[in-house]
Motif scaffolding. Structure first.
Motif, PDB file in Angstrom:
ATOM      1  N   ARG A   1     -26.185 -23.824 -33.381  1.00 11.78           N
ATOM      2  CA  ARG A   1     -28.004 -23.911 -34.152  1.00 11.78           C
ATOM      3  C   ARG A   1     -28.149 -23.711 -34.948  1.00 11.78           C
ATOM      4  N   GLY A   2     -28.737 -24.761 -36.054  1.00 12.78           N
ATOM      5  CA  GLY A   2     -28.997 -23.731 -37.747  1.00 12.78           C
ATOM      6  C   GLY A   2     -27.687 -24.469 -38.637  1.00 12.78           C
ATOM      7  N   LYS A   3     -26.482 -24.687 -38.024  1.00 20.41           N
ATOM      8  CA  LYS A   3     -25.435 -25.330 -38.702  1.00 20.41           C
ATOM      9  C   LYS A   3     -25.084 -26.552 -38.593  1.00 20.41           C
ATOM     10  N   VAL A   4     -26.023 -27.584 -38.499  1.00 21.17           N
ATOM     11  CA  VAL A   4     -25.294 -29.048 -38.718  1.00 21.17           C
ATOM     12  C   VAL A   4     -25.628 -29.255 -39.700  1.00 21.17           C
ATOM     13  N   GLU A   5     -24.671 -29.799 -40.731  1.00 27.44           N
ATOM     14  CA  GLU A   5     -25.088 -30.039 -42.189  1.00 27.44           C
ATOM     15  C   GLU A   5     -25.287 -31.256 -41.764  1.00 27.44           C
ATOM     16  N   PHE A   6     -24.922 -32.242 -41.486  1.00 28.36           N
ATOM     17  CA  PHE A   6     -24.436 -33.923 -41.981  1.00 28.36           C
ATOM     18  C   PHE A   6     -24.859 -34.357 -40.686  1.00 28.36           C
ATOM     19  N   GLU A   7     -25.321 -35.195 -40.131  1.00 28.44           N
ATOM     20  CA  GLU A   7     -25.115 -35.330 -38.685  1.00 28.44           C
ATOM     21  C   GLU A   7     -25.937 -37.490 -38.652  1.00 28.44           C
ATOM     22  N   GLU A   8     -24.912 -38.148 -37.751  1.00 32.85           N
ATOM     23  CA  GLU A   8     -25.480 -39.642 -38.103  1.00 32.85           C
ATOM     24  C   GLU A   8     -25.191 -40.168 -36.922  1.00 32.85           C
ATOM     25  N   LEU A   9     -26.405 -40.713 -36.380  1.00 32.51           N
ATOM     26  CA  LEU A   9     -26.522 -41.572 -35.240  1.00 32.51           C
ATOM     27  C   LEU A   9     -26.231 -43.247 -35.262  1.00 32.51           C
ATOM     28  N   GLY A  10     -25.386 -43.184 -34.719  1.00 32.51           N
ATOM     29  CA  GLY A  10     -24.915 -45.241 -34.070  1.00 32.51           C
ATOM     30  C   GLY A  10     -25.588 -45.462 -33.365  1.00 32.51           C
ATOM     31  N   THR A  11     -26.393 -47.244 -33.320  1.00 30.79           N
ATOM     32  CA  THR A  11     -27.440 -47.534 -31.745  1.00 30.79           C
ATOM     33  C   THR A  11     -26.790 -48.479 -31.332  1.00 30.79           C
ATOM     34  N   PRO A  12     -26.960 -49.010 -30.317  1.00 29.62           N
ATOM     35  CA  PRO A  12     -26.446 -49.796 -29.634  1.00 29.62           C
ATOM     36  C   PRO A  12     -26.556 -51.705 -31.106  1.00 29.62           C
ATOM     37  N   LEU A  13     -27.189 -51.322 -31.812  1.00 28.22           N
ATOM     38  CA  LEU A  13     -27.598 -52.081 -33.128  1.00 28.22           C
ATOM     39  C   LEU A  13     -26.342 -52.250 -33.790  1.00 28.22           C
ATOM     40  N   SER A  14     -26.041 -50.909 -34.213  1.00 28.16           N
ATOM     41  CA  SER A  14     -24.298 -50.989 -34.932  1.00 28.16           C
ATOM     42  C   SER A  14     -23.141 -51.238 -34.142  1.00 28.16           C
ATOM     43  N   ASN A  15     -23.525 -51.123 -33.015  1.00 25.90           N
ATOM     44  CA  ASN A  15     -22.158 -51.927 -32.390  1.00 25.90           C
ATOM     45  C   ASN A  15     -22.227 -52.757 -32.451  1.00 25.90           C
ATOM     46  N   GLU A  16     -23.177 -53.504 -32.330  1.00 24.14           N
ATOM     47  CA  GLU A  16     -22.975 -55.274 -32.951  1.00 24.14           C
ATOM     48  C   GLU A  16     -22.252 -55.513 -33.767  1.00 24.14           C
ATOM     49  N   TYR A  17     -23.185 -54.548 -35.258  1.00 23.39           N
ATOM     50  CA  TYR A  17     -23.026 -54.934 -36.540  1.00 23.39           C
ATOM     51  C   TYR A  17     -21.505 -55.059 -36.250  1.00 23.39           C
ATOM     52  N   TYR A  18     -20.903 -53.599 -36.840  1.00 27.56           N
ATOM     53  CA  TYR A  18     -19.663 -53.192 -37.223  1.00 27.56           C
ATOM     54  C   TYR A  18     -18.796 -53.470 -35.777  1.00 27.56           C
ATOM     55  N   LEU A  19     -19.007 -54.274 -34.778  1.00 27.34           N
ATOM     56  CA  LEU A  19     -18.524 -54.316 -33.618  1.00 27.34           C
ATOM     57  C   LEU A  19     -17.920 -55.775 -33.262  1.00 27.34           C
ATOM     58  N   ASN A  20     -19.021 -55.974 -33.165  1.00 26.42           N
ATOM     59  CA  ASN A  20     -19.697 -57.330 -32.943  1.00 26.42           C
ATOM     60  C   ASN A  20     -19.550 -57.634 -30.573  1.00 26.42           C
ATOM     61  N   ALA A  21     -20.525 -56.367 -30.596  1.00 27.10           N
ATOM     62  CA  ALA A  21     -20.398 -56.050 -29.636  1.00 27.10           C
ATOM     63  C   ALA A  21     -21.581 -56.382 -28.575  1.00 27.10           C
ATOM     64  N   PHE A  22     -21.212 -57.128 -27.497  1.00 26.57           N
ATOM     65  CA  PHE A  22     -22.677 -57.981 -27.141  1.00 26.57           C
ATOM     66  C   PHE A  22     -23.474 -56.723 -26.811  1.00 26.57           C
ATOM     67  N   GLN A  23     -24.623 -57.006 -26.941  1.00 25.08           N
ATOM     68  CA  GLN A  23     -25.835 -56.001 -26.806  1.00 25.08           C
ATOM     69  C   GLN A  23     -25.368 -54.085 -27.106  1.00 25.08           C
ATOM     70  N   GLY A  24     -24.534 -54.116 -27.971  1.00 25.69           N
ATOM     71  CA  GLY A  24     -24.135 -52.607 -28.404  1.00 25.69           C
ATOM     72  C   GLY A  24     -22.918 -52.198 -27.599  1.00 25.69           C
ATOM     73  N   SER A  25     -22.436 -52.775 -26.268  1.00 23.87           N
ATOM     74  CA  SER A  25     -21.187 -52.471 -25.879  1.00 23.87           C
ATOM     75  C   SER A  25     -20.635 -51.675 -26.462  1.00 23.87           C
ATOM     76  N   SER A  26     -20.483 -50.425 -25.722  1.00 25.04           N
ATOM     77  CA  SER A  26     -18.850 -49.701 -26.300  1.00 25.04           C
ATOM     78  C   SER A  26     -17.770 -49.533 -26.017  1.00 25.04           C
ATOM     79  N   TYR A  27     -18.068 -50.086 -24.653  1.00 25.90           N
ATOM     80  CA  TYR A  27     -16.875 -50.645 -23.703  1.00 25.90           C
ATOM     81  C   TYR A  27     -16.118 -51.677 -23.526  1.00 25.90           C
ATOM     82  N   GLY A  28     -16.465 -52.571 -24.257  1.00 22.43           N
ATOM     83  CA  GLY A  28     -16.166 -54.034 -24.343  1.00 22.43           C
ATOM     84  C   GLY A  28     -16.563 -54.662 -22.458  1.00 22.43           C
ATOM     85  N   ALA A  29     -16.151 -55.208 -21.903  1.00 26.20           N
ATOM     86  CA  ALA A  29     -15.982 -56.026 -20.637  1.00 26.20           C
ATOM     87  C   ALA A  29     -16.795 -55.333 -19.794  1.00 26.20           C
TER      88      ALA A  29
END
Length: 186
Positions: A102-130
């Protein structure tokens, strides 16, 4: 997370409700925390006093659906607020288990299902494929062998999901689809 006592028989119900949510959940039933830098023997010499943490969870697609067709990185204040809300939940889950961070985080980034759709072409943002169901084991294409001689598929969708599934899929592909039977050679 705090206040979320899940008895084993209620687990499926809690996860199903979470994934079926059309709004941002107020708690996250399952997440994974890893410290990749801990695996690097030279990390402390290269990055003294620093560490990296990864906090991963699945997220329901429903809350993100309104921005599906919006331009990447230009989805607006409401989308950013939703991401912030989820990031806060994950960060608090991290701090609950590792309060010294706590108090030591300098950077964070959150990916969403839309991130997975955009970068991985994953259907509805699925992170585990089929989709994960017993039916996947009966699909003719869910195996390492292909109709092309000498071409084998590997990875999590060649057998089952996740790291273990990817390793087993790789092993099966490396074996060339050999079922262990007698090939007739001597």
């Amino acid at each position: 997370f705090k206040g979320m006592a899940v008895r084993p028989h209620a687990y499926d119900r809690v996860v199903t409700e979470f994934h079926g949510s059309a709004t941002c959940p107020s708690s996250i039933p399952v997440f994974y925390i890893s410290f990749p830098c801990a695996k690097d023997p030279e990390w402390n010499a290269r990055c003294p006093g620093k560490s990296t943490a990864i906090v991963i969870t699945e997220a329901p697609f429903g809350p993100f659906a309104p921005w599906r067709n919006a331009r990447h990185r230009h989805r607006g204040a409401d989308y950013d607020a939703l991401k912030t809300q989820l990031a806060n939940l994950l960060r608090e889950g991290l701090f609950e288990r590792f309060p010294q961070l706590r108090g030591k985080v300098e950077f964070e980034e959150l990916g969403t299902p839309l991130s997975n759709e955009y970068y991985l072409n994953a259907f509805q943002g699925s992170s585990y494929g089929a989709i994960h169901s017993p039916a996947r084991f009966f699909k003719p294409y869910m195996k390492p062998e292909t109709p092309v001689p000498g071409l084998y598929l590997t990875g999590q969708d060649a057998l089952t999901n996740g790291v273990g599934g990817a390793m087993i899929g790789g092993l099966l592909a490396a074996c060339g689809g050999d079922d262990g039977g007698d090939s007739g050679s001597t």
